[in-house]
Design a protein around this motif. Structure first.
Motif, PDB file in Angstrom:
ATOM      1  N   LEU A  93       1.134  -1.146  -0.233  1.00 40.21           N
ATOM      2  CA  LEU A  93      -0.060   0.002   0.059  1.00 40.21           C
ATOM      3  C   LEU A  93       0.945   1.016   0.074  1.00 40.21           C
ATOM      4  O   LEU A  93       1.900   1.199   0.972  1.00 40.21           O
ATOM      5  CB  LEU A  93      -0.849   0.017   1.080  1.00 40.21           C
ATOM      6  CG  LEU A  93      -1.611   1.261   1.563  1.00 40.21           C
ATOM      7  CD1 LEU A  93      -2.751   1.678   0.337  1.00 40.21           C
ATOM      8  CD2 LEU A  93      -2.278   1.090   2.832  1.00 40.21           C
ATOM      9  N   GLN A  94       0.511   2.258  -0.980  1.00 41.10           N
ATOM     10  CA  GLN A  94       1.182   3.454  -0.878  1.00 41.10           C
ATOM     11  C   GLN A  94       0.404   4.685  -0.692  1.00 41.10           C
ATOM     12  O   GLN A  94      -0.818   4.820  -1.706  1.00 41.10           O
ATOM     13  CB  GLN A  94       1.894   3.780  -2.075  1.00 41.10           C
ATOM     14  CG  GLN A  94       3.236   2.916  -2.382  1.00 41.10           C
ATOM     15  CD  GLN A  94       3.629   2.867  -3.894  1.00 41.10           C
ATOM     16  OE1 GLN A  94       3.115   3.498  -4.689  1.00 41.10           O
ATOM     17  NE2 GLN A  94       4.747   2.386  -4.024  1.00 41.10           N
ATOM     18  N   VAL A  95       0.266   5.381   0.037  1.00 36.71           N
ATOM     19  CA  VAL A  95      -0.590   6.447   0.480  1.00 36.71           C
ATOM     20  C   VAL A  95      -0.149   7.790  -0.224  1.00 36.71           C
ATOM     21  O   VAL A  95       1.110   8.174   0.425  1.00 36.71           O
ATOM     22  CB  VAL A  95      -1.245   6.435   1.878  1.00 36.71           C
ATOM     23  CG1 VAL A  95      -2.219   7.673   2.055  1.00 36.71           C
ATOM     24  CG2 VAL A  95      -1.770   5.161   2.196  1.00 36.71           C
ATOM     25  N   ALA A  97      -1.362  14.191  -0.343  1.00 38.75           N
ATOM     26  CA  ALA A  97      -1.499  15.358  -1.329  1.00 38.75           C
ATOM     27  C   ALA A  97      -2.666  15.335  -2.141  1.00 38.75           C
ATOM     28  O   ALA A  97      -3.317  16.275  -2.275  1.00 38.75           O
ATOM     29  CB  ALA A  97      -0.044  15.677  -1.995  1.00 38.75           C
ATOM     30  N   ASP A  98      -2.972  14.245  -2.865  1.00 36.45           N
ATOM     31  CA  ASP A  98      -3.890  13.916  -3.865  1.00 36.45           C
ATOM     32  C   ASP A  98      -5.044  12.906  -3.269  1.00 36.45           C
ATOM     33  O   ASP A  98      -5.962  12.693  -4.032  1.00 36.45           O
ATOM     34  CB  ASP A  98      -3.457  13.649  -5.390  1.00 36.45           C
ATOM     35  CG  ASP A  98      -2.880  12.010  -5.167  1.00 36.45           C
ATOM     36  OD1 ASP A  98      -3.051  11.400  -4.274  1.00 36.45           O
ATOM     37  OD2 ASP A  98      -2.548  11.597  -6.315  1.00 36.45           O
ATOM     38  N   GLY A  99      -5.026  12.600  -2.237  1.00 33.89           N
ATOM     39  CA  GLY A  99      -6.000  11.782  -1.648  1.00 33.89           C
ATOM     40  C   GLY A  99      -6.270  10.380  -2.291  1.00 33.89           C
ATOM     41  O   GLY A  99      -7.472  10.076  -2.435  1.00 33.89           O
ATOM     42  N   THR A 100      -5.282   9.910  -2.622  1.00 27.60           N
ATOM     43  CA  THR A 100      -5.355   8.430  -3.163  1.00 27.60           C
ATOM     44  C   THR A 100      -4.511   7.416  -2.251  1.00 27.60           C
ATOM     45  O   THR A 100      -3.535   7.854  -1.434  1.00 27.60           O
ATOM     46  CB  THR A 100      -4.746   8.507  -4.584  1.00 27.60           C
ATOM     47  OG1 THR A 100      -3.323   8.795  -4.501  1.00 27.60           O
ATOM     48  CG2 THR A 100      -5.491   9.393  -5.239  1.00 27.60           C
ATOM     49  N   VAL A 115      -7.336   3.821  -5.313  1.00 25.73           N
ATOM     50  CA  VAL A 115      -8.622   4.121  -4.540  1.00 25.73           C
ATOM     51  C   VAL A 115      -8.601   5.747  -4.299  1.00 25.73           C
ATOM     52  O   VAL A 115      -7.316   6.395  -3.947  1.00 25.73           O
ATOM     53  CB  VAL A 115      -8.565   3.747  -2.866  1.00 25.73           C
ATOM     54  CG1 VAL A 115      -9.777   4.197  -2.274  1.00 25.73           C
ATOM     55  CG2 VAL A 115      -8.827   2.097  -2.957  1.00 25.73           C
ATOM     56  N   VAL A 116      -9.514   6.479  -4.758  1.00 34.23           N
ATOM     57  CA  VAL A 116      -9.513   7.824  -4.805  1.00 34.23           C
ATOM     58  C   VAL A 116     -10.529   8.237  -3.613  1.00 34.23           C
ATOM     59  O   VAL A 116     -11.890   7.659  -3.846  1.00 34.23           O
ATOM     60  CB  VAL A 116      -9.851   8.388  -6.055  1.00 34.23           C
ATOM     61  CG1 VAL A 116     -10.139   9.932  -6.108  1.00 34.23           C
ATOM     62  CG2 VAL A 116      -9.076   7.875  -7.241  1.00 34.23           C
ATOM     63  N   TYR A 117      -9.880   9.064  -2.664  1.00 40.46           N
ATOM     64  CA  TYR A 117     -10.934   9.481  -1.648  1.00 40.46           C
ATOM     65  C   TYR A 117     -11.654  10.759  -1.809  1.00 40.46           C
ATOM     66  O   TYR A 117     -11.139  11.691  -2.833  1.00 40.46           O
ATOM     67  CB  TYR A 117     -10.285   9.367  -0.452  1.00 40.46           C
ATOM     68  CG  TYR A 117      -9.744   8.336   0.036  1.00 40.46           C
ATOM     69  CD1 TYR A 117     -10.411   7.623   0.956  1.00 40.46           C
ATOM     70  CD2 TYR A 117      -8.434   7.815  -0.209  1.00 40.46           C
ATOM     71  CE1 TYR A 117     -10.141   6.257   1.466  1.00 40.46           C
ATOM     72  CE2 TYR A 117      -7.871   6.560   0.330  1.00 40.46           C
ATOM     73  CZ  TYR A 117      -8.821   5.760   1.132  1.00 40.46           C
ATOM     74  OH  TYR A 117      -8.436   4.625   1.445  1.00 40.46           O
ATOM     75  N   SER A 118     -13.018  10.717  -1.497  1.00 42.56           N
ATOM     76  CA  SER A 118     -13.632  12.184  -1.739  1.00 42.56           C
ATOM     77  C   SER A 118     -13.175  13.267  -0.495  1.00 42.56           C
ATOM     78  O   SER A 118     -12.360  12.701   0.433  1.00 42.56           O
ATOM     79  CB  SER A 118     -15.202  11.802  -1.433  1.00 42.56           C
ATOM     80  OG  SER A 118     -15.543  11.891   0.056  1.00 42.56           O
TER      81      SER A 118
END
Length: 165
Positions: free
Chosen positions: A44-46, A49-52, A75-78
């Protein structure tokens, strides 16, 4: 299962086995898109900065009765904390819901819309029958799928006496 095959046969009867588009049942049930999403992967890489979040290696996503597997899922977070907006699965995807399964090169899951768009050599299996297309849009709220892009259907007939009400 039989009603799914009958629906496909009735739709395709006037046009033959190859068609430009088809709508079929998928998953046999409605999917609760508000259910918790569980993701497992090798890495997993979080990116704050861009919410992914990028999951790689044997990724499996579970939500209710639905399972999605792929080598890579973004995964793109709102903007709302803790809410997922969409997931982008690539490099060969398998989606299983109920007794049905679909494979494709890519799947984009828009959680808010409750829709999964699978593209690239889509193969949908429903029991012994199979459908192929270039694109399939799964509507999780009503358990249907729309296939397009040179749809081909192979329908297996049940042996005499099987599948009769």
């Amino acid at each position: 299962m039989i009603r799914h095959l009958i629906a496909v046969m009735l739709f395709l009867a006037p046009v033959g086995a190859a068609a430009q588009g088809a709508q079929v049942a998928f998953g046999g049930m409605q999917q609760d898109t508000r259910a918790p999403v569980e993701v497992t992967a090798d890495t997993l890489q979080v990116n704050q900065a861009d919410g992914t979040a990028l999951y790689t290696g044997n990724v499996v996503i579970a939500q209710g009765q639905m399972r999605l597997a792929a080598p890579r899922v973004l995964v793109v977070y709102s903007n709302e904390a803790g809410r997922i907006r969409r997931m982008e699965a690539t490099r060969g995807v398998t989606l299983v819901s109920g007794s049905e399964a679909a494979e494709a090169q890519r799947a984009d899951y828009d959680i808010e819309a409750g829709q999964v768009v699978m593209t690239g050599n889509v193969l949908l299996t429903q029991g012994p029958s199979a459908l192929t297309a270039e694109r399939m849009v799964v509507n999780l709220s009503d358990g249907t799928a729309q296939l397009s892009g040179r749809v081909r259907t192979v329908l297996q007939q049940a042996p005499d006496g099987e599948g009769q009400p």
